[in-house]
Design a protein around this motif. Structure first.
Motif, PDB file in Angstrom:
ATOM      1  N   TRP A 292       1.029  -1.347   0.483  1.00  0.00           N
ATOM      2  CA  TRP A 292      -0.268  -0.094  -0.032  1.00  0.00           C
ATOM      3  C   TRP A 292       0.922   1.506  -0.124  1.00  0.00           C
ATOM      4  N   ASP A 293       0.578   2.207  -0.730  1.00  0.00           N
ATOM      5  CA  ASP A 293       1.211   3.356  -0.548  1.00  0.00           C
ATOM      6  C   ASP A 293       0.354   4.536   0.529  1.00  0.00           C
ATOM      7  N   GLU A 294       1.365   5.288   0.775  1.00  0.00           N
ATOM      8  CA  GLU A 294       0.488   6.026   1.922  1.00  0.00           C
ATOM      9  C   GLU A 294      -0.642   6.661   1.946  1.00  0.00           C
ATOM     10  N   GLU A 295      -1.309   6.672   0.108  1.00  0.00           N
ATOM     11  CA  GLU A 295      -2.862   6.908   0.457  1.00  0.00           C
ATOM     12  C   GLU A 295      -3.892   6.192   0.885  1.00  0.00           C
ATOM     13  N   ALA A 296      -2.999   4.709   0.406  1.00  0.00           N
ATOM     14  CA  ALA A 296      -4.113   3.986   0.404  1.00  0.00           C
ATOM     15  C   ALA A 296      -4.391   3.439   2.136  1.00  0.00           C
ATOM     16  N   TYR A 297      -3.048   3.315   1.927  1.00  0.00           N
ATOM     17  CA  TYR A 297      -2.896   2.775   3.840  1.00  0.00           C
ATOM     18  C   TYR A 297      -3.984   3.928   4.680  1.00  0.00           C
ATOM     19  N   GLU A 298      -3.720   4.955   4.292  1.00  0.00           N
ATOM     20  CA  GLU A 298      -4.339   6.076   5.409  1.00  0.00           C
ATOM     21  C   GLU A 298      -6.121   6.157   5.098  1.00  0.00           C
ATOM     22  N   ALA A 299      -6.547   5.512   3.741  1.00  0.00           N
ATOM     23  CA  ALA A 299      -7.774   5.068   3.539  1.00  0.00           C
ATOM     24  C   ALA A 299      -7.975   4.448   4.558  1.00  0.00           C
ATOM     25  N   ILE A 300      -6.753   3.338   4.429  1.00  0.00           N
ATOM     26  CA  ILE A 300      -7.762   1.858   5.635  1.00  0.00           C
ATOM     27  C   ILE A 300      -7.926   2.002   7.137  1.00  0.00           C
ATOM     28  N   VAL A 301      -6.651   2.712   7.105  1.00  0.00           N
ATOM     29  CA  VAL A 301      -6.473   2.925   8.753  1.00  0.00           C
ATOM     30  C   VAL A 301      -8.422   3.197   9.014  1.00  0.00           C
ATOM     31  N   ARG A 302      -8.997   5.469   8.537  1.00  0.00           N
ATOM     32  CA  ARG A 302      -9.481   5.731   9.057  1.00  0.00           C
ATOM     33  C   ARG A 302     -11.176   4.860   8.344  1.00  0.00           C
ATOM     34  N   GLU A 303     -11.174   4.251   7.100  1.00  0.00           N
ATOM     35  CA  GLU A 303     -12.197   3.244   7.739  1.00  0.00           C
ATOM     36  C   GLU A 303     -12.531   2.777   8.562  1.00  0.00           C
ATOM     37  N   MET A 304     -11.326   1.762   8.941  1.00  0.00           N
ATOM     38  CA  MET A 304     -11.701   1.001   9.991  1.00  0.00           C
ATOM     39  C   MET A 304     -11.933   2.023  11.389  1.00  0.00           C
ATOM     40  N   ALA A 305     -11.031   2.347  11.528  1.00  0.00           N
ATOM     41  CA  ALA A 305     -11.732   3.425  12.307  1.00  0.00           C
ATOM     42  C   ALA A 305     -13.446   3.951  12.884  1.00  0.00           C
ATOM     43  N   SER A 306     -13.152   4.041  11.749  1.00  0.00           N
ATOM     44  CA  SER A 306     -16.024   4.220  11.935  1.00  0.00           C
ATOM     45  C   SER A 306     -16.274   3.469  11.706  1.00  0.00           C
ATOM     46  N   ASP A 307     -15.619   2.252  11.949  1.00  0.00           N
ATOM     47  CA  ASP A 307     -16.110   0.670  12.762  1.00  0.00           C
ATOM     48  C   ASP A 307     -16.436   1.131  14.021  1.00  0.00           C
ATOM     49  N   PRO A 308     -17.913   0.741  14.152  1.00  0.00           N
ATOM     50  CA  PRO A 308     -17.995   0.735  15.600  1.00  0.00           C
ATOM     51  C   PRO A 308     -17.386  -0.016  16.167  1.00  0.00           C
ATOM     52  N   ARG A 309     -17.236  -1.296  16.245  1.00  0.00           N
ATOM     53  CA  ARG A 309     -15.213  -2.041  17.176  1.00  0.00           C
ATOM     54  C   ARG A 309     -14.349  -1.683  17.720  1.00  0.00           C
ATOM     55  N   THR A 310     -14.642   0.120  16.978  1.00  0.00           N
ATOM     56  CA  THR A 310     -12.724   0.572  17.378  1.00  0.00           C
ATOM     57  C   THR A 310     -13.870   1.398  18.664  1.00  0.00           C
ATOM     58  N   ASP A 311     -14.653   2.370  18.719  1.00  0.00           N
ATOM     59  CA  ASP A 311     -15.622   2.486  19.866  1.00  0.00           C
ATOM     60  C   ASP A 311     -15.759   1.605  20.962  1.00  0.00           C
ATOM     61  N   ALA A 312     -15.586   0.345  20.438  1.00  0.00           N
ATOM     62  CA  ALA A 312     -15.798  -0.524  21.989  1.00  0.00           C
ATOM     63  C   ALA A 312     -14.477  -0.960  22.013  1.00  0.00           C
ATOM     64  N   GLN A 313     -12.783  -0.969  21.012  1.00  0.00           N
ATOM     65  CA  GLN A 313     -11.869  -1.215  21.552  1.00  0.00           C
ATOM     66  C   GLN A 313     -11.453  -0.231  22.600  1.00  0.00           C
ATOM     67  N   ILE A 314     -11.784   1.038  22.573  1.00  0.00           N
ATOM     68  CA  ILE A 314     -11.140   2.531  23.228  1.00  0.00           C
ATOM     69  C   ILE A 314     -11.812   2.083  24.905  1.00  0.00           C
ATOM     70  N   ARG A 315     -13.541   1.667  24.923  1.00  0.00           N
ATOM     71  CA  ARG A 315     -13.712   1.338  26.226  1.00  0.00           C
ATOM     72  C   ARG A 315     -13.156   0.326  26.734  1.00  0.00           C
ATOM     73  N   GLU A 316     -12.492  -1.095  26.179  1.00  0.00           N
ATOM     74  CA  GLU A 316     -12.436  -1.983  26.713  1.00  0.00           C
ATOM     75  C   GLU A 316     -10.825  -2.132  27.110  1.00  0.00           C
ATOM     76  N   LEU A 317      -9.873  -0.112  26.648  1.00  0.00           N
ATOM     77  CA  LEU A 317      -8.535  -0.391  26.832  1.00  0.00           C
ATOM     78  C   LEU A 317      -9.201   0.595  28.511  1.00  0.00           C
TER      79      LEU A 317
END
Length: 539
Positions: free
Chosen positions: A245-270
Motif C-alpha cells: 500500500w502507498d501512503e494514500e491507500a493505507y490512510e484510507a484503510i486506517v480511517r475506514e477501519m476507525a469508523s467501524d463501531p468496533r473501534t469505540d468498543a476497543q477504546i472502552r475496553e482499553l
C-alpha cells in the motif's frame, strides 16, 4: 509497618527517565520530522490476549465463551525487562515481556480450546461447508483443501505458505482411514495450536539500520488488533493482496477501519483495562453495580461528546438514588446526572469504583497505596519497590493514638529507609484522604475521630487540596494527556515504552491536544505515524 503496604513497582528511586514520564516541555520536539526509527526496539513476539482469542473463535467459527472457559485470566502484573521491576500491564501486552512466558496452564488451556472448537466444528457439516466454501456435492478431498486454505488464512491473518499447507495435509492424511470429520478435527486442532495463530508474528522486510517494514498482511493485522482487538475479516484480507500500500491507500484503510463501531468498543475496553474500575473492591453487590455504572456513564460521555480529560475533571456524575445517598448527595429520586456540589469531588478519581481499589478493611484507606496507584496509573510515573533488605520498622517510633498523617510522616523522614518511596506516594495519597475507601467524604479519621483530615497534597511540586484540584492541576499542565497518550501506546504496541519512543509520543500527544482530546483521533494518529509500519530490531 508502612513500607510493606507499597505496591510492587518499577524503576529506581528518583525521577524515571523512560519516555512516558518526559514532561510536555521535554527536548522531544513534536514538530521535528517524523521518522520510522522513532521507536523502541521490539524483539518479543506478543501473544493474543484471552479477549482477543475469544473474539477470534467467535469471528471465525461462531462459538462463544470457549476461550474464556478454557484459558486463565491474563496477567495484571509482570516484570518489565527494561527495569527489572514489576508493574501493572494490560492484557494485550503482558505476553510480550520476557519474564511472562507461556505458563503450563496457558498451554493446556490452548489445547483444551483447540480440542473443543475442533470437536464442535467437525460435528457441524453445514459449518464445515460454509468455512470451506463447499457444496454438499463436492468431493471431500477438495472441500478439505479449501477448508485448510480459507480457515488457515483467517486464523493466521495471511495466506498459508506452501510448507504450512503441506504439513496440514499430512496431519489430515493420518486420519484418512477414519472419516472426513476426523480429518477436519485434526486440521482445526493443528491450526488453533499453532504459534502463527496464538502469537502476532510480524517479521517485515529488512530495510537496514535495524528497521523492518511490515508487509500488507502484517500491517493489516496490526491495525485491526490496535483499533478493534479482533482479527481482520476476509474482505480486509482480500484488500491486502497485491502490491504494498502507498501512503494514500493505507490512510484510507486506517480511517475506514476507525469508523467501524468496533473501534469505540476497543477504546472502552482499553479504559476498563487501564482504570480497572470493574474490578472494584466493594462487598455490597448492588452498590458495586451502581458504582461501575457511574464510571461507565462518565466514560461514555467523555469519549463521546466531551473532552477526554472530562473523565477526571467533570463536576457532574451519574448516580442512582442509592449511590447518591451513599455519597451524601440529596434530592435524587431517580438515576441521572447530578452536579457534585462538594468542591473537592470531580471525575472518576472520586468515584467509589476507583477509590475502592486502594481501600483496606472495607472503607479504610492507605494513602501510600492510593498514591502509588495515582502515580503509576494516572501520571505514568512508576514507584520503585521497597529495597529487599529494608527493615519494615526501621527504628521509627510512632506514639500510640497518633494521627495517620503523623505516622506516615515518621516513615517519610530522611533517616528512614522507606523515605524514597513514601516521599513520592504520600503527597499524592494524602490529597485524597478526605474520601474514604468507598468514596464517602469525611473530615476526620475513621479510627481516630479526634484527628482532622487536611486533605492536601502535592503533585510535581504544586500544592493541591482534594481530588478536584489534583485533576485540574495535571490537566492544565499536560501531564494527564501525556500519560493518556503513553497508556494508549503501551496498549497498542504491546511493550513498555523506551527512550527512543520519545519523539513519537511527543507527536501523538500534540495531535491529541490539537484534536480537542478526541481519543479515537489519537489512536488513528498512532496508526498513521511512520513508526507503526515498521518494527525496530536491536543492532
Amino acid at each position: 509497618m508502612l513500607c510493606v503496604l507499597t505496591l510492587a513497582c518499577t524503576g529506581q528511586i528518583g525521577e524515571p527517565s523512560i519516555a512516558p514520564n518526559v514532561p510536555p516541555d521535554s527536548p522531544f520536539d513534536p514538530s521535528r520530522e517524523a521518522l520510522p526509527s522513532d521507536q523502541g526496539v521490539s524483539s518479543a513476539v506478543p501473544r493474543l490476549s484471552r479477549r482477543e482469542l475469544e473474539h477470534a473463535i467467535h469471528e471465525v467459527f461462531g462459538f462463544e465463551t470457549i476461550a474464556t472457559g478454557s484459558l486463565p485470566p491474563d496477567a495484571r502484573l509482570a516484570t518489565n525487562p527494561e527495569t527489572g521491576g514489576e508493574e501493572e500491564v494490560f492484557d494485550t501486552f503482558a505476553g510480550t515481556l520476557d519474564t511472562y512466558l507461556p505458563a503450563e496452564v496457558f498451554v493446556q488451556g490452548i489445547a483444551t480450546l483447540a480440542f473443543e472448537v475442533a470437536r464442535l466444528t467437525a460435528d457441524d457439516t453445514a459449518l464445515v461447508q460454509r468455512l470451506g466454501d463447499c457444496a454438499p456435492s463436492d468431493p471431500e478431498d477438495a472441500c478439505l483443501e479449501r477448508y485448510i486454505g480459507r480457515v488457515g488464512r483467517r486464523l493466521y491473518r495471511r495466506p498459508l505458505r506452501d510448507d504450512e499447507t503441506s504439513r496440514l495435509r499430512a496431519v489430515a492424511a493420518m486420519f484418512a482411514d477414519a472419516s472426513f470429520e476426523a480429518q477436519v478435527r485434526a486440521v482445526t486442532q493443528s491450526l488453533l495450536q499453532s504459534p502463527e495463530f496464538v502469537y502476532r508474528v510480524s517479521v517485515g522486510e529488512d530495510e537496514g539500520d535495524g528497521l523492518r517494514r511490515l508487509d500488507n498482511f502484517e500491517l493489516l493485522a496490526r491495525v485491526s488488533f490496535h483499533l478493534w482487538g479482533e482479527l481482520p475479516g476476509e474482505a480486509w484480507l482480500d484488500r491486502a493482496e497485491g502490491a504494498p500500500w502507498d501512503e494514500e491507500a493505507y490512510e484510507a484503510i486506517v480511517r475506514e477501519m476507525a469508523s467501524d463501531p468496533r473501534t469505540d468498543a476497543q477504546i472502552r475496553e482499553l479504559h476498563e483495562a487501564w482504570i480497572r474500575h470493574e474490578t472494584l473492591i466493594v462487598a455490597d453487590e448492588a452498590l458495586a453495580a451502581d458504582m461501575v455504572a457511574e464510571t461507565n456513564a462518565l466514560i461514555e460521555r467523555a469519549l463521546g461528546d466531551g473532552r477526554w480529560s472530562d473523565l477526571f475533571t467533570s463536576e457532574e456524575t451519574f448516580v442512582t438514588p442509592a449511590l447518591a445517598a451513599h455519597y451524601g448527595i440529596e434530592g435524587v429520586d431517580e438515576p441521572g446526572w447530578v452536579r457534585t456540589e462538594n468542591p473537592e469531588r470531580a471525575g472518576l478519581l472520586t468515584h467509589g469504583a476507583f477509590l475502592s481499589l486502594s481501600s483496606t478493611q472495607g472503607n479504610g484507606t492507605l494513602p501510600s497505596r492510593r498514591g502509588a496507584i495515582l502515580a503509576e496509573r494516572i501520571l505514568c510515573s512508576p514507584i520503585p519497590p521497597p529495597p529487599p533488605d529494608v527493615d519494615i520498622d526501621d527504628g521509627v517510633e510512632v506514639e500510640e493514638g497518633a494521627c495517620k498523617s503523623d505516622a506516615y510522616l515518621a516513615h517519610s523522614s530522611v533517616s528512614s529507609g522507606c523515605a524514597g518511596c513514601h516521599s513520592r506516594m504520600d503527597p499524592l495519597g494524602f490529597g485524597f484522604e478526605r474520601f474514604d475507601g468507598l468514596g464517602v467524604y469525611r473530615t476526620t479519621e475513621r479510627l481516630n475521630p479526634s484527628c482532622d483530615i487536611e486533605g492536601t497534597g502535592t503533585v510535581a511540586g504544586e500544592a493541591f487540596a482534594g481530588p478536584r484540584e489534583f485533576a485540574t492541576t495535571i490537566a492544565t499542565s499536560g501531564a494527564l494527556t501525556f500519560c493518556g497518550t503513553a497508556q494508549m501506546m503501551r496498549h497498542a504496541l504491546r511493550r513498555p515504552l523506551q527512550q527512543d519512543d520519545g519523539f513519537a509520543q511527543a507527536r501523538l500527544h500534540a495531535a491529541f491536544v490539537d484534536e480537542g482530546e478526541d481519543f479515537k483521533a489519537l489512536m488513528v494518529a498512532l496508526a498513521l505515524d511512520p513508526t507503526f509500519r515498521y518494527r525496530k530490531e536491536a543492532l
